[in-house]
Design an enzyme around this catalytic site. Structure first.
Site: not given
Length: 182
Positions: A120, A127-129
């Site tokens: 992620n 950041i992929c959150i």
């Protein structure tokens, strides 16, 4: 001790030392008012970030630290320590956090400075959150954001990959994934 003098028209006036004291008192009051005005000229985002900073310095979650960079409350550097009993254990990971004047209504931009191999995390450190995107809420503070990112290290979401190679290894060859992480 001040003395009074009477001028030629019969008007009583304070002598020079008393006048100077009154002038100094007035000047001090003016400076205090300016300082208060300056303090209140902070934007809502800056006020919120000051509260976040006080909170994280007085009651920081375990394994996390963060502070403004060069006295710029809108730009922070953070450190996350790798969670114990994970491939990230023992690691120290630096992040940059940029806040806009729309904070806390809009999430900050958060990016790892430390090179990461994670499903992620994009190659450039973004950041992929979900809490920094569709699930953002103004109640989240900097501590909540960093705890969520720390948790993401040990519990990635391979169904929403930012790094397809890391995601594939995480799902298909955990031993190799763990080796690459370290």
């Amino acid at each position: 001790m001040s003395s009074l003098t009477t001028d030629t028209e019969g008007i009583t006036r304070a002598s020079a030392p008393a006048e100077e004291m009154a002038k100094a008192k007035k000047e001090k009051k003016k400076k205090k008012k300016e300082k208060k005005k300056k303090k209140s000229s902070r934007t809502p985002a800056q006020k919120r970030l000051m509260r976040d900073f006080k909170k994280i310095t007085s009651d920081a979650p375990a394994g996390i630290s963060a502070a403004p960079i060069d006295m710029n409350i809108m730009k922070w550097q953070a450190v996350i320590f790798g969670p114990e009993e994970t491939p990230w254990s023992g690691g120290t990971f630096k992040l940059l956090i940029d806040f806009s004047e729309e904070y806390p209504n809009k999430p900050p931009n958060v990016q790892f400075e430390t090179k990461m191999f994670h499903p992620n995390v994009y190659v450039d450190g973004r950041i992929c959150i979900d809490i920094l995107k569709s699930q953002w809420s103004p109640i989240f503070d900097i501590g909540h954001i960093l705890i969520s990112i720390q948790s993401l290290l040990s519990d990635p979401n391979p169904d929403s990959p930012a790094n397809p190679e890391a995601s594939k290894l995480f799902q298909e060859d955990r031993r190799e994934y763990n080796r690459r992480v370290r």
